[in-house]
Design a protein around this motif. Structure first.
Motif, PDB file in Angstrom:
ATOM      1  N   ASP A  87      94.771 -21.658  -2.845  1.00  0.00           N
ATOM      2  CA  ASP A  87      94.688 -20.316  -3.413  1.00  0.00           C
ATOM      3  C   ASP A  87      94.343 -20.501  -4.901  1.00  0.00           C
ATOM      4  O   ASP A  87      95.170 -20.949  -5.686  1.00  0.00           O
ATOM      5  CB  ASP A  87      96.080 -19.660  -3.240  1.00  0.00           C
ATOM      6  CG  ASP A  87      96.128 -18.230  -3.724  1.00  0.00           C
ATOM      7  OD1 ASP A  87      95.067 -17.654  -4.007  1.00  0.00           O
ATOM      8  OD2 ASP A  87      97.246 -17.690  -3.810  1.00  0.00           O
TER       9      ASP A  87
ATOM     10  N   PRO B 203      91.268 -18.501 -11.898  1.00  0.00           N
ATOM     11  CA  PRO B 203      91.066 -19.022 -13.255  1.00  0.00           C
ATOM     12  C   PRO B 203      92.378 -18.955 -14.019  1.00  0.00           C
ATOM     13  O   PRO B 203      93.212 -18.099 -13.749  1.00  0.00           O
ATOM     14  CB  PRO B 203      90.038 -18.055 -13.869  1.00  0.00           C
ATOM     15  CG  PRO B 203      89.444 -17.310 -12.735  1.00  0.00           C
ATOM     16  CD  PRO B 203      90.486 -17.290 -11.657  1.00  0.00           C
TER      17      PRO B 203
ATOM     18  N   LEU C   8      95.135 -18.247 -16.933  1.00  0.00           N
ATOM     19  CA  LEU C   8      95.411 -17.041 -17.693  1.00  0.00           C
ATOM     20  C   LEU C   8      95.629 -17.461 -19.144  1.00  0.00           C
ATOM     21  O   LEU C   8      96.600 -18.145 -19.459  1.00  0.00           O
ATOM     22  CB  LEU C   8      96.684 -16.424 -17.121  1.00  0.00           C
ATOM     23  CG  LEU C   8      96.925 -14.941 -17.312  1.00  0.00           C
ATOM     24  CD1 LEU C   8      95.758 -14.112 -16.790  1.00  0.00           C
ATOM     25  CD2 LEU C   8      98.192 -14.524 -16.570  1.00  0.00           C
TER      26      LEU C   8
ATOM     27  N   GLU D   7      97.941 -21.273 -22.279  1.00  0.00           N
ATOM     28  CA  GLU D   7      97.421 -20.984 -20.946  1.00  0.00           C
ATOM     29  C   GLU D   7      98.460 -21.256 -19.867  1.00  0.00           C
ATOM     30  O   GLU D   7      99.277 -22.173 -19.992  1.00  0.00           O
ATOM     31  CB  GLU D   7      96.196 -21.863 -20.670  1.00  0.00           C
ATOM     32  CG  GLU D   7      95.054 -21.583 -21.607  1.00  0.00           C
ATOM     33  CD  GLU D   7      93.938 -22.605 -21.513  1.00  0.00           C
ATOM     34  OE1 GLU D   7      92.790 -22.214 -21.705  1.00  0.00           O
ATOM     35  OE2 GLU D   7      94.221 -23.791 -21.251  1.00  0.00           O
ATOM     36  N   LEU D   8      98.360 -20.474 -18.796  1.00  0.00           N
ATOM     37  CA  LEU D   8      99.118 -20.741 -17.567  1.00  0.00           C
ATOM     38  C   LEU D   8      98.125 -21.039 -16.456  1.00  0.00           C
ATOM     39  O   LEU D   8      97.143 -20.326 -16.290  1.00  0.00           O
ATOM     40  CB  LEU D   8      99.959 -19.519 -17.189  1.00  0.00           C
ATOM     41  CG  LEU D   8     101.071 -19.151 -18.170  1.00  0.00           C
ATOM     42  CD1 LEU D   8     101.735 -17.850 -17.745  1.00  0.00           C
ATOM     43  CD2 LEU D   8     102.103 -20.271 -18.249  1.00  0.00           C
TER      44      LEU D   8
ATOM     45  N   PRO E 155      98.161 -21.664 -12.557  1.00  0.00           N
ATOM     46  CA  PRO E 155      98.815 -21.732 -11.250  1.00  0.00           C
ATOM     47  C   PRO E 155      97.839 -22.075 -10.116  1.00  0.00           C
ATOM     48  O   PRO E 155      96.636 -21.803 -10.207  1.00  0.00           O
ATOM     49  CB  PRO E 155      99.332 -20.304 -11.065  1.00  0.00           C
ATOM     50  CG  PRO E 155      98.330 -19.449 -11.770  1.00  0.00           C
ATOM     51  CD  PRO E 155      97.731 -20.288 -12.887  1.00  0.00           C
TER      52      PRO E 155
ATOM     53  N   ALA F 283      98.187 -22.910  -5.468  1.00  0.00           N
ATOM     54  CA  ALA F 283      99.084 -23.143  -4.331  1.00  0.00           C
ATOM     55  C   ALA F 283      98.290 -23.515  -3.092  1.00  0.00           C
ATOM     56  O   ALA F 283      97.150 -23.086  -2.925  1.00  0.00           O
ATOM     57  CB  ALA F 283      99.910 -21.890  -4.051  1.00  0.00           C
TER      58      ALA F 283
ATOM     59  N   PHE G 140     102.408 -24.744 -11.302  1.00  0.00           N
ATOM     60  CA  PHE G 140     101.739 -24.198 -12.470  1.00  0.00           C
ATOM     61  C   PHE G 140     101.985 -25.122 -13.645  1.00  0.00           C
ATOM     62  O   PHE G 140     102.915 -25.911 -13.656  1.00  0.00           O
ATOM     63  CB  PHE G 140     102.202 -22.766 -12.803  1.00  0.00           C
ATOM     64  CG  PHE G 140     103.481 -22.705 -13.585  1.00  0.00           C
ATOM     65  CD1 PHE G 140     104.680 -22.554 -12.935  1.00  0.00           C
ATOM     66  CD2 PHE G 140     103.479 -22.815 -14.970  1.00  0.00           C
ATOM     67  CE1 PHE G 140     105.868 -22.512 -13.651  1.00  0.00           C
ATOM     68  CE2 PHE G 140     104.655 -22.772 -15.698  1.00  0.00           C
ATOM     69  CZ  PHE G 140     105.862 -22.613 -15.025  1.00  0.00           C
TER      70      PHE G 140
ATOM     71  N   LEU H 264     100.442 -12.565 -12.642  1.00  0.00           N
ATOM     72  CA  LEU H 264      99.567 -13.316 -11.749  1.00  0.00           C
ATOM     73  C   LEU H 264     100.390 -13.697 -10.527  1.00  0.00           C
ATOM     74  O   LEU H 264     101.329 -14.481 -10.626  1.00  0.00           O
ATOM     75  CB  LEU H 264      99.104 -14.567 -12.495  1.00  0.00           C
ATOM     76  CG  LEU H 264      97.829 -15.239 -12.067  1.00  0.00           C
ATOM     77  CD1 LEU H 264      96.657 -14.272 -12.063  1.00  0.00           C
ATOM     78  CD2 LEU H 264      97.512 -16.388 -13.002  1.00  0.00           C
TER      79      LEU H 264
ATOM     80  N   SER I  97     101.006 -15.024  -6.519  1.00  0.00           N
ATOM     81  CA  SER I  97     100.533 -15.843  -5.405  1.00  0.00           C
ATOM     82  C   SER I  97     101.343 -15.450  -4.171  1.00  0.00           C
ATOM     83  O   SER I  97     102.539 -15.735  -4.082  1.00  0.00           O
ATOM     84  CB  SER I  97     100.719 -17.320  -5.752  1.00  0.00           C
ATOM     85  OG  SER I  97     100.396 -18.134  -4.646  1.00  0.00           O
TER      86      SER I  97
ATOM     87  N   LEU J  29     103.734 -15.344 -12.177  1.00  0.00           N
ATOM     88  CA  LEU J  29     103.823 -15.739 -13.580  1.00  0.00           C
ATOM     89  C   LEU J  29     103.593 -14.498 -14.429  1.00  0.00           C
ATOM     90  O   LEU J  29     102.657 -13.739 -14.188  1.00  0.00           O
ATOM     91  CB  LEU J  29     102.764 -16.791 -13.912  1.00  0.00           C
ATOM     92  CG  LEU J  29     102.924 -18.136 -13.215  1.00  0.00           C
ATOM     93  CD1 LEU J  29     101.734 -19.037 -13.539  1.00  0.00           C
ATOM     94  CD2 LEU J  29     104.225 -18.813 -13.617  1.00  0.00           C
TER      95      LEU J  29
ATOM     96  N   PRO K 268     103.148 -13.565 -18.259  1.00  0.00           N
ATOM     97  CA  PRO K 268     103.015 -13.905 -19.680  1.00  0.00           C
ATOM     98  C   PRO K 268     102.836 -12.666 -20.564  1.00  0.00           C
ATOM     99  O   PRO K 268     102.349 -11.624 -20.105  1.00  0.00           O
ATOM    100  CB  PRO K 268     101.745 -14.741 -19.708  1.00  0.00           C
ATOM    101  CG  PRO K 268     100.914 -14.184 -18.603  1.00  0.00           C
ATOM    102  CD  PRO K 268     101.858 -13.609 -17.558  1.00  0.00           C
TER     103      PRO K 268
ATOM    104  N   TYR L 284     105.146 -16.094 -27.880  1.00  0.00           N
ATOM    105  CA  TYR L 284     104.573 -16.007 -26.539  1.00  0.00           C
ATOM    106  C   TYR L 284     105.713 -16.234 -25.569  1.00  0.00           C
ATOM    107  O   TYR L 284     106.577 -17.081 -25.817  1.00  0.00           O
ATOM    108  CB  TYR L 284     103.530 -17.111 -26.394  1.00  0.00           C
ATOM    109  CG  TYR L 284     102.976 -17.318 -24.998  1.00  0.00           C
ATOM    110  CD1 TYR L 284     101.776 -16.714 -24.618  1.00  0.00           C
ATOM    111  CD2 TYR L 284     103.634 -18.121 -24.075  1.00  0.00           C
ATOM    112  CE1 TYR L 284     101.255 -16.912 -23.348  1.00  0.00           C
ATOM    113  CE2 TYR L 284     103.112 -18.318 -22.807  1.00  0.00           C
ATOM    114  CZ  TYR L 284     101.924 -17.712 -22.446  1.00  0.00           C
ATOM    115  OH  TYR L 284     101.410 -17.917 -21.183  1.00  0.00           O
TER     116      TYR L 284
ATOM    117  N   PHE M  23     106.654 -16.457 -21.168  1.00  0.00           N
ATOM    118  CA  PHE M  23     106.300 -16.213 -19.777  1.00  0.00           C
ATOM    119  C   PHE M  23     107.537 -16.439 -18.927  1.00  0.00           C
ATOM    120  O   PHE M  23     108.481 -17.125 -19.317  1.00  0.00           O
ATOM    121  CB  PHE M  23     105.142 -17.095 -19.302  1.00  0.00           C
ATOM    122  CG  PHE M  23     105.561 -18.468 -18.890  1.00  0.00           C
ATOM    123  CD1 PHE M  23     105.535 -19.513 -19.776  1.00  0.00           C
ATOM    124  CD2 PHE M  23     106.014 -18.725 -17.590  1.00  0.00           C
ATOM    125  CE1 PHE M  23     105.940 -20.779 -19.406  1.00  0.00           C
ATOM    126  CE2 PHE M  23     106.411 -19.984 -17.210  1.00  0.00           C
ATOM    127  CZ  PHE M  23     106.377 -21.026 -18.119  1.00  0.00           C
TER     128      PHE M  23
END
Lengths: 334, 334
Positions: free
Chosen positions: A32, A35, A37, A47-48, A50, A52, A59, B37, B39, B48, B50, B57, B59
């Motif tokens: 899954d 892009p 985040l 950035e995160l 993730p 799966a 993540f 985001l 899943s 997630l 954020p 920041y 998350f």
């Protein structure tokens, strides 16, 4: 993490990572994908990332702040997690700055093993910061690279990379210019950090047949190659929707053709097709690589102590009582 | 985390959280916002969440797996992080299952303080799982609610909530049906967990002037209210782009009108406008609430021990040497 990696040694870990990455890229359609985040600010990006499959979720949290080294801090730090898809419970939480450097190098070498000329022996390494030694060793392992030509605008960083790479069976050359490093090299790796449209390589420097491994350009507004080089090269990316935003190809029209790495690894798309072709791995770093790295780490580390970050009330519906009512209490997380 | 919260006590923390949340909602335009985001898998969802302002920041990692309680696990577990926007470095990493329950209740109470009738004294609490007691106490603090009517299909969960709420100055009634709990209540809170289109409330049950606080419906395909109730109500949401996907309003046409909570709190949009109006806070949980909770926690906890999850090489460009070269080494992270 440092102790674990030191115990294993960098080369065995890189070898294992390359194998894991190959196996995971080959089952790309099972994932899954999204892009990453990104949250951009004046000084950098957070950035995160993730991803799966049907069993595991991972993540990574990662930043990119080129000005950090002036504060004695690293440009990139990261940590990440593996979780169980069936229950959503975390399985592993860990530092990933080191894993990120290792998996980036392993991915670069994996790509180059299908894109560089098979007889490649020398690599220019432009930008000798935190990623450099990992790249050099991964290319030695996966392609038999025996000569590394180092160049950095910071002489201390170049000396540091040279010192760290001594004793690893590589011929090491410190170049006086990018041109000196690149001329005659089979592979050119760019790993610079400026958050700008830099032009580390200009078209006149690139030779027919070279493989370019561009890992430093990895967010909007941050590129390393002149667009004419990209236009001449056959370009391989990790995950097209993310690379269009972040990669060298952000300079190119939306219909500039690219091929995703997994298709090359599966044989659905060709690797290098001619001796004089210029190939480009436009690497930005993708969540699948972290997934592979975390799974690999979990296997190396064995099952560690239980994670005590998740409350485990005796009655799962009694979160309140487990904290605030006398005599209810927590179990220690398994 | 449990020890810290126990030391402070649930009501002081909720009071502080309500104040922090109000302050952060009032400066809503300063935040970099994005829908979470998600899943999705057969058994649940992993998300997630954020958010950032110019300094911080945050998350949160959070799951939702309704089948978990059958395995002795919680439906929702969470952990999260605060980071420094200027450097991307983590400042605080912590468990957030407890904080999630606390901030959800504080947000509900904050919204109700502008949406419920000022003389509200009784609240029906449908679904007495892990969130229930937090909701009851937050409404007592923010609105002066003095009577809680509990209902759950699981009698043990109802008894658990009643026992936990004894001694907190609330009149507690265990109802035999949803109807009995809801009839004559000033406020109705629904906090059920099934990942289905449930109909916890039917139109005949809802009375003019009631405020509905719907916190259980919070992902695609998971709702609690009959759509006719939503159609009759004036609906307040946290962040419209996320609520259209996840909230009760996923049942409604895309042009069904909603108002974001921050606008009501700032006085840019009205709260309750008439005694007989039915108001609905269609809460799904938004990243800003976690941001406020983490900042609040950081203030309560004081500056703890340094985070040892980030490598801190003596030379920030020498990540490799800090692990693999003898004599280079790490500093302990500050």
């Amino acid at each position: 993490m440092a102790a674990l990696l030191r115990r294993e040694g960098p080369e065995p870990i890189l070898r294992r990572l390359i194998d894991e990455l190959r196996a995971d890229f080959l089952r790309w359609p099972e994932f899954d994908l999204a892009p990453r985040l990104a949250s951009h600010s004046a000084g950098g990006v957070i950035e995160l990332m993730p991803i799966a499959d049907a069993q595991l979720y991972s993540f990574k949290f990662v930043n990119g702040h080129p000005g950090n080294t002036r504060l004695g801090k690293q440009t990139v730090v990261a940590f990440g997690m593996l979780a169980d898809v069936a229950t959503g419970y975390p399985l592993l939480i860990c530092e990933m700055s080191l894993l990120t450097a290792l998996r980036t190098a392993a991915t670069s070498a994996l790509a180059a093993s299908r894109l560089a000329r098979p007889e490649s022996r020398s690599m220019a390494l432009i930008g000798t910061g935190a990623q450099a030694e990992f790249q050099a060793l991964a290319f030695k392992l996966a392609l038999g690279i025996s000569e590394i030509r180092l160049f950095d605008v910071d002489p201390a960083a170049m000396a540091k990379a040279r010192a760290n790479l001594e004793g690893h069976g590589l011929r090491l050359v410190c170049a006086h210019s990018i041109g000196e490093a690149v001329t005659g090299a089979d592979i050119v790796t760019t790993a610079t950090a400026d958050k700008t449209r830099a032009t580390i390589l200009t078209p006149g420097l690139v030779e027919p047949g070279q493989h370019l491994n561009a890992i430093g350009g990895d967010c909007p507004g941050k590129t390393e190659l002149h667009s004419d080089i990209v236009a001449r090269a056959r370009t391989i990316v990790e995950y097209e929707p993310q690379s269009r935003i972040e990669g060298e190809i952000q300079q190119m029209p939306a219909d500039y053709p690219v091929t995703e790495l997994w298709r090359v690894l599966r044989g659905d798309a060709p690797g290098r097709v001619g001796r004089d072709e210029i190939t480009l791995f436009d690497s930005v770093g993708f969540a699948l690589e972290d997934f592979s790295a975390l799974r690999c780490l979990r296997a190396i580390a064995g099952s560690g102590p239980g994670l005590d970050i998740i409350p485990d009330p005796n009655d799962p519906k009694d979160l309140f009582g487990s904290v605030f009512s006398p005599g209810v209490g927590f179990e220690k997380a398994a």
